[in-house]
Motif scaffolding. Structure first.
Motif, short mmCIF file in Angstrom:
data_model
loop_
_atom_site.label_atom_id
_atom_site.label_comp_id
_atom_site.label_asym_id
_atom_site.label_seq_id
_atom_site.Cartn_x
_atom_site.Cartn_y
_atom_site.Cartn_z
N TRP A 54 0.86 -1.18 0.00
CA TRP A 54 0.00 0.00 0.00
C TRP A 54 0.90 1.23 0.00
O TRP A 54 1.90 1.29 0.74
CB TRP A 54 -0.89 0.03 1.22
N PHE A 55 0.50 2.20 -0.81
CA PHE A 55 1.15 3.50 -0.87
C PHE A 55 0.07 4.57 -0.69
O PHE A 55 -1.10 4.32 -0.93
CB PHE A 55 1.82 3.72 -2.23
N TYR A 56 0.48 5.75 -0.30
CA TYR A 56 -0.46 6.87 -0.28
C TYR A 56 0.17 8.05 -1.01
O TYR A 56 1.38 8.18 -1.11
CB TYR A 56 -0.84 7.25 1.16
N GLN A 57 -0.72 8.89 -1.54
CA GLN A 57 -0.27 10.08 -2.27
C GLN A 57 -1.19 11.25 -1.95
O GLN A 57 -2.37 11.22 -2.30
CB GLN A 57 -0.24 9.83 -3.78
N ALA A 58 -0.64 12.23 -1.26
CA ALA A 58 -1.38 13.45 -0.96
C ALA A 58 -1.29 14.40 -2.17
O ALA A 58 -0.36 14.29 -2.98
CB ALA A 58 -0.80 14.11 0.28
N PRO A 59 -2.24 15.33 -2.29
CA PRO A 59 -2.23 16.25 -3.43
C PRO A 59 -0.90 16.99 -3.55
O PRO A 59 -0.40 17.56 -2.57
CB PRO A 59 -3.37 17.21 -3.10
N ASP A 97 -2.97 11.75 7.36
CA ASP A 97 -3.19 10.51 6.61
C ASP A 97 -4.07 10.73 5.38
O ASP A 97 -4.27 9.81 4.58
CB ASP A 97 -3.85 9.45 7.50
N THR A 98 -4.61 11.92 5.24
CA THR A 98 -5.46 12.23 4.09
C THR A 98 -4.67 12.10 2.79
O THR A 98 -3.63 12.74 2.62
CB THR A 98 -6.02 13.65 4.21
N ALA A 99 -5.16 11.24 1.88
CA ALA A 99 -4.46 10.98 0.63
C ALA A 99 -5.27 9.98 -0.18
O ALA A 99 -6.25 9.41 0.31
CB ALA A 99 -3.08 10.40 0.90
N VAL A 100 -4.84 9.77 -1.40
CA VAL A 100 -5.33 8.64 -2.19
C VAL A 100 -4.41 7.46 -1.89
O VAL A 100 -3.18 7.59 -1.94
CB VAL A 100 -5.33 8.94 -3.69
N TYR A 101 -5.01 6.33 -1.57
CA TYR A 101 -4.26 5.13 -1.21
C TYR A 101 -4.31 4.14 -2.38
O TYR A 101 -5.39 3.86 -2.92
CB TYR A 101 -4.82 4.50 0.05
N TYR A 102 -3.14 3.62 -2.73
CA TYR A 102 -3.00 2.70 -3.85
C TYR A 102 -2.41 1.38 -3.36
O TYR A 102 -1.57 1.35 -2.48
CB TYR A 102 -2.04 3.26 -4.90
N CYS A 103 -2.87 0.27 -3.98
CA CYS A 103 -2.20 -0.99 -3.76
C CYS A 103 -1.41 -1.35 -5.02
O CYS A 103 -1.77 -0.92 -6.13
CB CYS A 103 -3.17 -2.10 -3.38
N SER A 142 9.25 2.03 -7.77
CA SER A 142 9.80 1.34 -8.95
C SER A 142 9.84 -0.17 -8.79
O SER A 142 10.05 -0.89 -9.76
CB SER A 142 11.21 1.87 -9.25
N GLN A 143 9.64 -0.67 -7.56
CA GLN A 143 9.65 -2.11 -7.31
C GLN A 143 8.38 -2.79 -7.82
O GLN A 143 8.36 -4.01 -7.97
CB GLN A 143 9.77 -2.38 -5.81
N TYR A 144 7.35 -2.04 -8.11
CA TYR A 144 6.03 -2.60 -8.34
C TYR A 144 5.60 -2.44 -9.80
O TYR A 144 5.69 -1.36 -10.37
CB TYR A 144 5.02 -1.95 -7.40
N GLN A 145 5.12 -3.56 -10.35
CA GLN A 145 4.78 -3.60 -11.77
C GLN A 145 3.30 -3.30 -12.04
O GLN A 145 2.94 -2.87 -13.12
CB GLN A 145 5.12 -4.98 -12.37
N ASN A 146 2.47 -3.59 -11.08
CA ASN A 146 1.03 -3.44 -11.28
C ASN A 146 0.44 -2.60 -10.15
O ASN A 146 0.76 -2.83 -8.98
CB ASN A 146 0.35 -4.81 -11.31
N TRP A 147 -0.46 -1.69 -10.53
CA TRP A 147 -1.05 -0.76 -9.57
C TRP A 147 -2.57 -0.76 -9.70
O TRP A 147 -3.10 -0.86 -10.81
CB TRP A 147 -0.53 0.65 -9.82
N GLY A 148 -3.24 -0.57 -8.56
CA GLY A 148 -4.66 -0.35 -8.57
C GLY A 148 -4.96 1.12 -8.82
O GLY A 148 -4.06 1.96 -8.94
N GLN A 149 -6.25 1.46 -8.85
CA GLN A 149 -6.67 2.81 -9.24
C GLN A 149 -6.70 3.80 -8.09
O GLN A 149 -6.81 4.98 -8.34
CB GLN A 149 -8.06 2.76 -9.89
N GLY A 150 -6.61 3.35 -6.85
CA GLY A 150 -6.60 4.27 -5.73
C GLY A 150 -7.96 4.47 -5.10
O GLY A 150 -9.00 4.39 -5.76
N THR A 151 -7.95 4.75 -3.79
CA THR A 151 -9.17 5.06 -3.06
C THR A 151 -8.86 6.23 -2.12
O THR A 151 -7.82 6.27 -1.47
CB THR A 151 -9.68 3.81 -2.28
#
Length: 126
Positions: free
Chosen positions: A35-40, A89-95, A111-120
């Motif tokens: 899981w990763f997160y990305q804030a604006p 913790d507010t962000a879009v979370y991706y697996c 860069s370790q990850y080849q496939n990503w979900g769309q985020g929530t």
């Protein structure tokens, strides 16, 4: 390969959420799921990773003790239970999926990850 993240929402500080990442087209026994997160306006940052064929799971210091990652018994989903949520913790979370076992020195690089979900979206606000 498909990863579908869900479970985000609007909560108040101190509350909890459980995110789900449903995976298809790959085996959780052969892949690490992170899981990763990305804030604006910010870069994507690692949260946690797990691989179902071992007990290996890693967390960043920022979430250790608050968040828990787990694989369901059917090995089709990975959950991220987030407790004591904070406004930061507010962000879009991706697996994301990686066919290699988690490496304690590199698992947090996107860069370790080849496939990503769309985020929530997770929003923590009073």
């Amino acid at each position: 390969v498909q990863l579908q993240a869900s479970g985000g929402g609007l909560v108040r500080p101190g509350e909890s959420l459980r995110l789900s990442c449903v995976v298809s087209g790959l085996s959780l026994d052969d892949h690490s799921i992170a899981w990763f997160y990305q804030a604006p306006g910010r870069e994507r940052v690692a949260v946690s990773v797990i691989r179902s064929d071992s007990t290996t799971a890693y967390y960043t210091d920022r979430v250790k003790g608050r968040f828990t990652i787990a694989v369901d018994n059917a090995k089709t989903s990975v959950y991220l239970t987030m407790n004591d949520l904070k406004p930061d913790d507010t962000a879009v979370y991706y697996c994301a999926a990686d066919p290699r076992p988690p490496n304690r020195f590199t698992w947090f690089f996107t860069s370790q990850y080849q496939n990503w979900g769309q985020g929530t979206q997770v929003t923590v606000s009073s």
